[in-house]
Design a protein around this motif. Structure first.
Motif, PDB file in Angstrom:
ATOM      1  N   VAL A 191       1.126 -32.538 -90.616  1.00 23.99           N
ATOM      2  CA  VAL A 191       0.349 -31.325 -90.394  1.00 23.99           C
ATOM      3  C   VAL A 191      -0.252 -31.298 -88.994  1.00 23.99           C
ATOM      4  N   LEU A 192      -0.571 -32.456 -88.425  1.00 21.98           N
ATOM      5  CA  LEU A 192      -1.132 -32.482 -87.074  1.00 21.98           C
ATOM      6  C   LEU A 192      -0.142 -31.930 -86.051  1.00 21.98           C
ATOM      7  N   LYS A 193       1.107 -32.302 -86.180  1.00 21.47           N
ATOM      8  CA  LYS A 193       2.127 -31.815 -85.248  1.00 21.47           C
ATOM      9  C   LYS A 193       2.318 -30.309 -85.396  1.00 21.47           C
ATOM     10  N   HIS A 194       2.293 -29.832 -86.641  1.00 23.71           N
ATOM     11  CA  HIS A 194       2.439 -28.402 -86.877  1.00 23.71           C
ATOM     12  C   HIS A 194       1.249 -27.636 -86.305  1.00 23.71           C
ATOM     13  N   LEU A 195       0.043 -28.170 -86.495  1.00 25.62           N
ATOM     14  CA  LEU A 195      -1.144 -27.519 -85.953  1.00 25.62           C
ATOM     15  C   LEU A 195      -1.138 -27.531 -84.431  1.00 25.62           C
ATOM     16  N   ALA A 196      -0.677 -28.635 -83.842  1.00 23.61           N
ATOM     17  CA  ALA A 196      -0.670 -28.757 -82.384  1.00 23.61           C
ATOM     18  C   ALA A 196       0.215 -27.704 -81.735  1.00 23.61           C
ATOM     19  N   SER A 197       1.307 -27.349 -82.404  1.00 18.57           N
ATOM     20  CA  SER A 197       2.225 -26.363 -81.830  1.00 18.57           C
ATOM     21  C   SER A 197       1.765 -24.928 -82.061  1.00 18.57           C
ATOM     22  N   ALA A 198       0.790 -24.738 -82.973  1.00 18.09           N
ATOM     23  CA  ALA A 198       0.354 -23.382 -83.303  1.00 18.09           C
ATOM     24  C   ALA A 198      -1.062 -23.081 -82.859  1.00 18.09           C
ATOM     25  N   GLU A 199      -1.843 -24.119 -82.515  1.00 19.08           N
ATOM     26  CA  GLU A 199      -3.252 -23.915 -82.230  1.00 19.08           C
ATOM     27  C   GLU A 199      -3.480 -23.228 -80.883  1.00 19.08           C
ATOM     28  N   VAL A 200      -4.415 -22.309 -80.862  1.00 17.40           N
ATOM     29  CA  VAL A 200      -4.905 -21.696 -79.629  1.00 17.40           C
ATOM     30  C   VAL A 200      -6.407 -21.965 -79.597  1.00 17.40           C
ATOM     31  N   SER A 201      -6.875 -22.687 -78.582  1.00 21.74           N
ATOM     32  CA  SER A 201      -8.279 -23.076 -78.517  1.00 21.74           C
ATOM     33  C   SER A 201      -8.869 -22.745 -77.163  1.00 21.74           C
ATOM     34  N   ARG A 202     -10.141 -22.311 -77.186  1.00 23.88           N
ATOM     35  CA  ARG A 202     -10.848 -22.055 -75.945  1.00 23.88           C
ATOM     36  C   ARG A 202     -11.503 -23.316 -75.394  1.00 23.88           C
ATOM     37  N   GLN A 203     -11.509 -24.380 -76.172  1.00 20.59           N
ATOM     38  CA  GLN A 203     -12.169 -25.605 -75.748  1.00 20.59           C
ATOM     39  C   GLN A 203     -11.308 -26.329 -74.716  1.00 20.59           C
ATOM     40  N   ALA A 204     -11.830 -26.502 -73.551  1.00 19.84           N
ATOM     41  CA  ALA A 204     -11.118 -27.229 -72.505  1.00 19.84           C
ATOM     42  C   ALA A 204     -11.486 -28.710 -72.592  1.00 19.84           C
ATOM     43  N   GLY A 205     -10.476 -29.561 -72.696  1.00 21.78           N
ATOM     44  CA  GLY A 205     -10.743 -30.983 -72.800  1.00 21.78           C
ATOM     45  C   GLY A 205     -11.255 -31.337 -74.181  1.00 21.78           C
ATOM     46  N   GLY A 206     -12.089 -32.385 -74.245  1.00 23.68           N
ATOM     47  CA  GLY A 206     -12.587 -32.820 -75.538  1.00 23.68           C
ATOM     48  C   GLY A 206     -11.542 -33.629 -76.290  1.00 23.68           C
ATOM     49  N   PHE A 221      -5.163 -29.238 -97.064  1.00 20.13           N
ATOM     50  CA  PHE A 221      -4.283 -30.214 -96.423  1.00 20.13           C
ATOM     51  C   PHE A 221      -3.247 -29.560 -95.509  1.00 20.13           C
ATOM     52  N   TYR A 222      -3.055 -28.245 -95.634  1.00 15.88           N
ATOM     53  CA  TYR A 222      -2.130 -27.553 -94.732  1.00 15.88           C
ATOM     54  C   TYR A 222      -2.765 -26.220 -94.328  1.00 15.88           C
ATOM     55  N   PRO A 223      -3.731 -26.250 -93.397  1.00 13.97           N
ATOM     56  CA  PRO A 223      -4.479 -25.042 -93.007  1.00 13.97           C
ATOM     57  C   PRO A 223      -3.727 -24.198 -91.991  1.00 13.97           C
TER      58      PRO A 223
END
Length: 283
Positions: free
Chosen positions: A134-149, A165-167
């Motif tokens: 799920v982490l890999k799937h989220l990484a390819s779909a996530e759009v975040s305004r947080q720079a760095g972190g 478990f699959y958000p």
């Protein structure tokens, strides 16, 4: 987490190395996350093996684990969770039930079958795990305004924030998500330890559980579930999220996680993160 053998053969040398490490360290619990017989393995995918997938499972994995259980005795418990890439299992969609008795065929009491996702409790520590990436799937779909972190903490935090478990919807291509069993993917409470094996870089990080909003429950069952969530969050305001990596990476050995959790002191209560040490060990 699997795969447990290199892509050049089906000798399962990384699994043997892991079991040797466990024999030496003698932990209380060993959590083995699939795939155990990876359908994407080149030899299996191209039909270059002269035996069935079930025989690979029984001869290379199950027999090893039974011998290991006899050697270490009841002091070490082994939990197994399947993956959708497992070629020997009957259920290929996510979520998955525990391995069926005819697939497991293990008579040892210390061998425990988990679902995918699955949960168990050991010594007051609540553990949850899924073999889906799920982490890999989220990484390819996530759009975040947080720079760095801490990006990995942010990705894992989606599971805790959405109690799922699959958000992610629609699911990523090849996710094999069966929405008819969505209830099995819900996180009823924040676990102390959340195992999220992924092709992404291994990591261990503490992720704060979000505050719960109070809503009117439609019935007594929901009231009880909300009360359970509140109690768990009071004890575990954060979860330790771990990506142990893959035990085998191509023709080389990979990594696994050795997790040490100190017992809670009644005199000086501390968070689960303060009591936990995670070592990412190379095979």
């Amino acid at each position: 987490a699997g795969p447990y053998t290199c892509t050049s053969d089906l000798a399962y040398e990384p699994l043997e190395a892991l079991l040797a490490y466990v024999r030496a360290k003698q932990p209380r619990v060993v959590v083995l996350l699939g795939p155990f017989v990876d359908r994407e393995h080149p030899l299996l995918k191209e039909g270059l093996v002269d035996c069935a997938d079930e025989e690979v499972w029984s001869q290379q994995v199950r027999d090893r684990l039974e011998q290991f259980a006899d050697e270490v005795g009841p002091a070490v418990h082994v939990a197994l969770a399947p993956a959708t890439r497992d070629a020997h299992t009957q259920h290929l969609c996510f979520p998955q039930p525990p391995l069926a008795p005819e697939e497991l065929e293990m008579g040892r009491e210390q061998l425990v079958a988990m679902g995918n996702p699955g949960a168990l409790e050991c010594g007051g520590v609540n553990l949850a795990a899924t073999t889906h990436d799920v982490l890999k799937h989220l990484a390819s779909a996530e759009v975040s305004r947080q720079a760095g972190g801490d990006r990995m903490a942010r990705l894992a935090g989606h599971l805790l924030a959405q109690r799922h478990f699959y958000p992610l919807f629609p699911p990523a291509p090849g996710a094999a998500l069966d929405t008819a069993f969505d209830a099995a993917l819900r996180l009823a409470a924040t676990p102390h330890l959340l195992l999220l094996p992924s092709d992404l870089a291994p990591f261990a990080t503490a992720v704060a559980a979000p505050a719960l909003s109070v809503v009117q429950a439609p019935d007594d069952a929901a009231d009880a579930a909300q009360a359970m969530d509140t109690d768990m969050d009071a004890e575990a305001p954060e979860a330790v999220c771990v990506n142990p990596g893959r035990l085998a990476k191509g023709v080389l050995g990979g990594t696994f996680a050795h997790i040490l959790i100190q017992p809670q002191s009644p005199d000086q209560p501390t968070t689960i993160a303060a009591r936990t040490r995670v070592d990412i060990v190379k095979v």
